[in-house]
Design a protein around this motif. Structure first.
Motif, short mmCIF file in Angstrom:
data_model
loop_
_atom_site.label_atom_id
_atom_site.label_comp_id
_atom_site.label_asym_id
_atom_site.label_seq_id
_atom_site.Cartn_x
_atom_site.Cartn_y
_atom_site.Cartn_z
N ASN A 164 -44.30 -9.97 6.51
CA ASN A 164 -43.90 -8.61 6.88
C ASN A 164 -43.39 -8.60 8.33
O ASN A 164 -44.00 -8.03 9.23
CB ASN A 164 -45.06 -7.63 6.69
N TYR A 176 -46.90 -4.96 1.11
CA TYR A 176 -47.75 -5.63 2.11
C TYR A 176 -48.93 -4.75 2.50
O TYR A 176 -49.38 -4.77 3.63
CB TYR A 176 -46.92 -5.94 3.36
N TYR A 177 -49.43 -3.98 1.56
CA TYR A 177 -50.46 -3.01 1.89
C TYR A 177 -51.88 -3.47 1.57
O TYR A 177 -52.84 -2.90 2.03
CB TYR A 177 -50.18 -1.68 1.17
N ALA A 190 -53.16 -13.53 6.71
CA ALA A 190 -52.70 -12.39 7.50
C ALA A 190 -52.69 -12.76 8.98
O ALA A 190 -53.51 -13.55 9.44
CB ALA A 190 -53.62 -11.19 7.28
N SER A 201 -42.95 -5.36 10.44
CA SER A 201 -44.20 -4.77 10.92
C SER A 201 -44.72 -5.50 12.14
O SER A 201 -45.08 -4.87 13.14
CB SER A 201 -45.25 -4.77 9.81
N TYR A 202 -44.77 -6.82 12.10
CA TYR A 202 -45.34 -7.50 13.26
C TYR A 202 -44.41 -7.49 14.45
O TYR A 202 -44.86 -7.47 15.60
CB TYR A 202 -45.94 -8.87 12.93
N THR A 229 -51.32 -7.88 9.61
CA THR A 229 -50.10 -7.83 8.79
C THR A 229 -49.97 -9.11 7.96
O THR A 229 -50.50 -10.16 8.34
CB THR A 229 -48.81 -7.73 9.65
N GLY A 244 -53.08 1.14 11.04
CA GLY A 244 -52.25 0.83 9.88
C GLY A 244 -51.26 1.95 9.66
O GLY A 244 -51.44 3.07 10.16
#
Length: 180
Positions: A137, A36-37, A168, A140-141, A133, A96
């Motif tokens: 993901n 997810y980068y 995103a 992450s969120y 994000t 990030g």
């Protein structure tokens, strides 16, 4: 501007230098880390050398800051956290982060992000920190929400990765909300 070294209870956040090339290669060649980068995994050490040079150049130009995350206890270099699209005159940036999978779900990124957020609002006097994000993901969120970020919406086709444009979520934390 001298590179800001940050310290938390368990972590040292330090400048990423050329002698970290092996660590950066290990992190960014990991498919789980880059999933997810917004970029493909590294396949050559030269890519790690190039990204370290870009971290340094962008810091010198006051456009971004990227810290290496090092565990105090072991000295292991386990990930990075940083500010992208740093606009000091507009008092905003985007945050990030990345972390080797064996260190996920241990509060490391929370600790690192909290330290960087504090630095942004207290030392850089920023007003807004954004974050982007992938909707998939979830970890992450959820972390961003836990840290006080608010979900602002969906950016359609915002991240190009794996030969396609991906949607995103965009989040933000503003200084008045952080101070509460």
């Amino acid at each position: 501007m001298e590179f800001p070294i940050l310290e938390t209870k368990r972590l040292n956040l330090l400048e990423i230098k050329e002698d970290h090339v092996d660590h950066i290669f290990i992190i960014f060649s990991n498919k789980e880390v880059t999933k997810y980068y917004g970029m493909s995994p590294f396949t050559q050490k030269e890519q790690a050398e190039n990204i370290i040079q870009s971290f340094s150049k962008n810091f010198q130009e006051k456009r971004s800051i990227r810290w290496g995350i090092v565990l105090k206890e072991t000295g292991e270099f386990v990930g990075t956290v940083g500010l992208n699209n740093l606009l000091l005159s507009s008092k905003r940036t985007e945050i990030g982060y990345d972390l080797l999978p064996e260190y996920w779900r241990k509060g490391i990124i929370s600790e690192a992000v909290e330290s960087v957020v504090h630095y942004c609002f207290e030392m850089l006097d920023l007003y807004r920190i954004g974050a982007v994000t992938f909707p998939e993901n979830e970890s992450s969120y959820k972390l961003l929400l836990k840290l006080g970020f608010k979900k602002e919406g969906l950016l359609r086709g915002y991240i190009y990765q794996n030969d396609k444009s991906n949607d995103a979520f965009v989040f933000s934390l503003i200084k008045p909300d952080w101070k509460k």
